[in-house]
Design an enzyme around this catalytic site. Structure first.
Site, PDB file in Angstrom:
ATOM      1  CE  LYS A 126       4.560  -0.744  -1.258  1.00  0.00           C
ATOM      2  NZ  LYS A 126       5.125   0.551  -2.039  1.00  0.00           N
ATOM      3  CG  ASP A 144       3.700  -2.684  -4.610  1.00  0.00           C
ATOM      4  OD1 ASP A 144       4.265  -3.654  -4.391  1.00  0.00           O
ATOM      5  OD2 ASP A 144       3.390  -1.869  -4.712  1.00  0.00           O
TER       6      ASP A 144
END
EC number: 2.7.1.148
Length: 275
Positions: free
Chosen positions: A14, A140
């Site tokens: 990401k 995350d």
């Protein structure tokens, strides 16, 4: 229960399109705002379920001891949360996402592990239902369980689906590392960014990464080099990977050829969905 012998899963990277730190919470975490999108840069995890009641993890690179590995921790959290006992599985991790880069490689692997376990043991469970478990593994991890580009608040677990216009991303990673603790304790870190609306489009004039000031203050020469390459390079997470976005792949390829320092680099596409 599904009969899975060896099943492969991709575990994607990401980037944070921006990352604002709003304030510190009473539990020691920080409230933030960020916008996540994914990259076509991925690890591959192969799960072989068996009756051994043992958990074995191997990789093509050196990885943390089992008890310290996020994949192992994900398995133990899954067992505790859903009362699934006697898990036997061999996991082979083929790493391509660099570690310590702000690309979420470890968190992505943990999320992929939760999804593989869910598919095998509790297929009726949705990805969204696993987010409260995912956040216990790290801030995350929820975005990787969610699997869609998203605006995030809280510590990263409050997610709103928000697509980003697909582009190419040039990633560069210097051989530099600053610990998360060092970032958060730095006097150069602003911890009082103003709350902005999740309905905004991408606006680089007000969207930035609050951790960049810390990095640039410690490494001014690299900061200057980045600006000379292109002033629109952004840091993802707490670094040390920087990215430049463009719909023009040729532009990024030309810029890649101008890089004359020993930096790791990748040219990849952004992705809005990984499942």
């Amino acid at each position: 229960m599904a009969n899975i012998k060896a099943k492969k899963y991709y575990s994607y990277a990401k980037i944070n399109l921006f990352l604002h730190i709003l304030n510190k919470r009473t539990d020691g975490y920080h409230n933030l705002q960020t916008w996540f999108t994914f990259l076509d840069l991925k690890d591959q995890l192969t799960f072989s379920f068996n009756n051994s009641r043992e958990i074995n993890i191997s990789s093509n690179i050196s990885i943390a001891a089992k008890q310290d590995n996020l994949v192992y921790k994900a398995i133990k959290k899954f067992q505790q949360s859903y009362r699934v006992q006697d898990i036997g599985v061999d996991i082979e991790i083929k790493k391509n996402i660099p570690m310590g880069a702000g690309l979420g490689g470890g968190s992505s692997n943990a999320a992929t592990t939760l999804i593989a376990l869910r598919d095998y043991y509790l297929p009726q469970l949705s990805n969204e239902e696993m987010i409260p478990l995912a956040v216990k593994l790290g801030a995350d991890v929820p975005i990787f369980v969610y699997g869609k580009s998203a605006w995030a608040e809280g510590i990263g677990e409050i997610l709103y689906h928000k697509d980003f216009s697909p582009q190419y991303a040039l990633l560069i990673k210097p051989d530099i590392h600053i610990s998360t603790k060092e970032f958060f304790t730095s006097e150069d870190l602003i911890k009082s960014s103003v709350l902005i609306s999740k309905d905004l489009g991408f606006d680089k004039s007000i969207m930035h990464n609050d951790f960049e000031n810390v990095f640039y203050a410690k490494y001014p020469e690299f900061s200057q080099y980045l600006k000379e390459l292109d002033s629109d390079f952004r840091m993802t997470g707490t670094g040390s990977c920087f990215y430049l976005l463009s719909a023009d792949k040729n532009k990024l390829e030309q810029l890649t050829r101008k890089i004359n320092k020993p930096l790791d680099k990748w040219l990849v596409k952004t992705l809005n969905y990984v499942y």
